[in-house]
Design an enzyme around this catalytic site. Structure first.
Site, mmCIF file in Angstrom:
data_model
loop_
_atom_site.group_PDB
_atom_site.id
_atom_site.type_symbol
_atom_site.label_atom_id
_atom_site.label_comp_id
_atom_site.label_asym_id
_atom_site.label_seq_id
_atom_site.Cartn_x
_atom_site.Cartn_y
_atom_site.Cartn_z
ATOM 1 N N MET A 174 -8.767 8.130 0.022
ATOM 2 C CA MET A 174 -9.612 8.468 1.183
ATOM 3 C C MET A 174 -10.096 9.912 1.038
ATOM 4 O O MET A 174 -9.305 10.787 0.687
ATOM 5 C CB MET A 174 -8.800 8.346 2.465
ATOM 6 C CG MET A 174 -8.187 6.971 2.673
ATOM 7 S SD MET A 174 -7.130 6.959 4.148
ATOM 8 C CE MET A 174 -6.419 5.322 4.000
ATOM 9 N N MET A 197 -12.047 4.460 -0.709
ATOM 10 C CA MET A 197 -12.731 4.669 0.573
ATOM 11 C C MET A 197 -13.319 6.082 0.523
ATOM 12 O O MET A 197 -12.836 7.019 1.168
ATOM 13 C CB MET A 197 -11.727 4.524 1.732
ATOM 14 C CG MET A 197 -11.238 3.107 1.920
ATOM 15 S SD MET A 197 -9.714 2.998 2.875
ATOM 16 C CE MET A 197 -8.531 3.258 1.555
ATOM 17 N N HIS A 202 -8.175 1.235 -4.122
ATOM 18 C CA HIS A 202 -9.115 0.956 -3.022
ATOM 19 C C HIS A 202 -9.821 2.253 -2.688
ATOM 20 O O HIS A 202 -9.236 3.143 -2.044
ATOM 21 C CB HIS A 202 -8.298 0.416 -1.831
ATOM 22 C CG HIS A 202 -9.098 0.150 -0.607
ATOM 23 N ND1 HIS A 202 -8.503 -0.109 0.605
ATOM 24 C CD2 HIS A 202 -10.433 0.080 -0.384
ATOM 25 C CE1 HIS A 202 -9.431 -0.312 1.524
ATOM 26 N NE2 HIS A 202 -10.615 -0.206 0.945
ATOM 27 N N SER A 255 0.864 -1.183 0.000
ATOM 28 C CA SER A 255 0.000 0.000 0.000
ATOM 29 C C SER A 255 0.901 1.233 0.000
ATOM 30 O O SER A 255 1.571 1.519 1.012
ATOM 31 C CB SER A 255 -0.886 -0.007 1.252
ATOM 32 O OG SER A 255 -1.387 1.299 1.482
ATOM 33 N N MET A 308 -11.258 -6.198 4.986
ATOM 34 C CA MET A 308 -10.473 -5.274 5.806
ATOM 35 C C MET A 308 -10.206 -5.922 7.158
ATOM 36 O O MET A 308 -11.139 -6.402 7.826
ATOM 37 C CB MET A 308 -11.228 -3.954 6.000
ATOM 38 C CG MET A 308 -11.396 -3.116 4.737
ATOM 39 S SD MET A 308 -9.836 -2.729 3.947
ATOM 40 C CE MET A 308 -9.077 -1.706 5.209
ATOM 41 N N ASP A 365 -4.618 3.623 -1.851
ATOM 42 C CA ASP A 365 -5.727 3.896 -0.923
ATOM 43 C C ASP A 365 -6.229 5.317 -1.110
ATOM 44 O O ASP A 365 -5.531 6.269 -0.757
ATOM 45 C CB ASP A 365 -5.239 3.739 0.526
ATOM 46 C CG ASP A 365 -5.005 2.306 0.884
ATOM 47 O OD1 ASP A 365 -3.916 1.976 1.377
ATOM 48 O OD2 ASP A 365 -5.924 1.499 0.673
ATOM 49 N N HIS A 377 -0.956 -1.016 -4.345
ATOM 50 C CA HIS A 377 -2.300 -0.766 -3.802
ATOM 51 C C HIS A 377 -2.401 0.724 -3.494
ATOM 52 O O HIS A 377 -1.553 1.274 -2.772
ATOM 53 C CB HIS A 377 -2.461 -1.601 -2.529
ATOM 54 C CG HIS A 377 -3.780 -1.491 -1.838
ATOM 55 N ND1 HIS A 377 -4.895 -2.195 -2.237
ATOM 56 C CD2 HIS A 377 -4.146 -0.760 -0.767
ATOM 57 C CE1 HIS A 377 -5.894 -1.897 -1.399
ATOM 58 N NE2 HIS A 377 -5.465 -1.039 -0.502
ATOM 59 N N ASP A 387 -6.393 -6.785 3.769
ATOM 60 C CA ASP A 387 -5.740 -5.480 3.851
ATOM 61 C C ASP A 387 -5.883 -4.892 5.256
ATOM 62 O O ASP A 387 -6.979 -4.726 5.757
ATOM 63 C CB ASP A 387 -6.470 -4.554 2.837
ATOM 64 C CG ASP A 387 -5.927 -3.160 2.774
ATOM 65 O OD1 ASP A 387 -6.613 -2.314 2.159
ATOM 66 O OD2 ASP A 387 -4.847 -2.906 3.326
HETATM 67 C C1 DX5 Z 1 -6.406 1.332 5.395
HETATM 68 C C2 DX5 Z 1 -5.896 0.943 4.004
HETATM 69 C C3 DX5 Z 1 -4.794 -0.082 4.048
HETATM 70 C C4 DX5 Z 1 -3.566 0.385 4.834
HETATM 71 C C5 DX5 Z 1 -2.586 -0.757 4.941
HETATM 72 O O1 DX5 Z 1 -7.614 2.047 5.263
HETATM 73 O O2 DX5 Z 1 -6.940 0.413 3.229
HETATM 74 O O3 DX5 Z 1 -4.417 -0.402 2.708
HETATM 75 O O4 DX5 Z 1 -2.962 1.486 4.192
HETATM 76 O O5 DX5 Z 1 -1.509 -0.342 5.777
HETATM 77 P P1 DX5 Z 1 -0.996 -1.324 6.936
HETATM 78 O O6 DX5 Z 1 -0.524 -2.578 6.222
HETATM 79 O O7 DX5 Z 1 0.113 -0.556 7.597
HETATM 80 O O8 DX5 Z 1 -2.173 -1.599 7.836
HETATM 81 ZN ZN ZN Z 2 -6.335 -0.380 1.275
#
Ligand code: DX5
Ligand code: ZN
Length: 218
Positions: A38, A69, A67, A9, A138, A36, A34, A174
């Site tokens: 947000m 969110m 991903h 990620s 998750m 993320d 990956h 994840d």
């Molecule tokens: C959290 C993300 C994950 C996160 C993973 O909302 O979806 O992808 O960044 O990071 P670690 O492996 O440090 O939990």
């Molecule tokens: Zn993620």
């Protein structure tokens, strides 16, 4: 059965040195990156948007798995137009347009993913099985990297493995995946690991990626 996949990620990398983080991923022999996204609405944090993904995708051949969110009321056109492999939506953000959104992702040549927050039960995926190529379980509350793995999610991973049965759906996990938890996650039935902080802190990520690829799948 295809070998396990692992995607770091990039959200967990040092944003001052993202280019170096991408090169580290390439040298480690991982299967993708990956991303993320947000929006400070669906989760209480902001990460980055489509330009960041576009800029990094332009500099690496590692496939991108996005991903989302985010609240989906403004649509996802900004992400559908990116050269990415997978776009994953949260089941909790879908609303009544959910099936259409997942179908649109596929129509635009990408794999469609469906992500479940920890509190969402495994059976919630059942109405979507014909519309998806990946389920993301998750193992932390979405919104932050560096959190502690939630072991109570292991049974949910196994439950989803049973629900998928012989369908070609990737089972991605994840959140809080590290050298202590990753084998339990694979044994529970996952075949696609997202690793954030533990990957970028690891002393030998290439060796770890190799071990993940060689670990027997469930
Ligand atoms: C959290 C993300 C994950 C996160 C993973 O909302 O979806 O992808 O960044 O990071 P670690 O492996 O440090 O939990
Ligand atoms: Zn993620």
């Amino acid at each position: 059965m295809s070998p396990n996949r692992v995607s770091p990620s990039i959200f967990a990398a040092d944003f001052w040195a993202l280019g170096e983080a991408v090169r580290l991923c390439e040298e480690a022999g991982v299967d993708g990156i990956h991303y993320d996204v947000m929006d400070n609405h669906f989760v209480p944090n902001i990460s980055f948007g489509p330009k960041m993904i576009a800029d990094l995708c332009a500099r690496t051949s590692l496939p991108a798995d996005v991903h989302l969110m985010i609240d989906l009321h403004r649509g996802i056109e900004d992400y559908l137009s990116l050269p990415v492999e997978i776009i994953t939506l949260h089941l909790e953000s879908l609303g009544k347009e959910g099936h259409n959104l997942l179908k649109t992702i596929r129509q635009r040549g990408k794999k469609a993913g469906l992500s479940l927050k920890p509190a969402t039960p495994a059976v919630a995926v059942e109405p979507y099985l014909d519309d998806i190529d990946l389920i993301l379980v998750m193992t932390v509350e979405p919104g932050f990297s560096g959190q502690k793995f939630m072991p109570e999610m292991l049974s949910k991973i196994s439950e989803i493995r049973k629900i998928i049965a012989d369908r070609e759906i990737l089972l991605q996990v994840d959140g809080g995946v590290n050298r202590e938890t990753y084998q339990k996650v694979l044994k529970a039935g996952a075949n696609f690991l997202v690793i954030g902080s533990a990957f970028f802190a690891d002393s030998d990520p290439k060796n770890w990626a190799k071990q993940i690829h060689e670990e027997q799948t469930a």
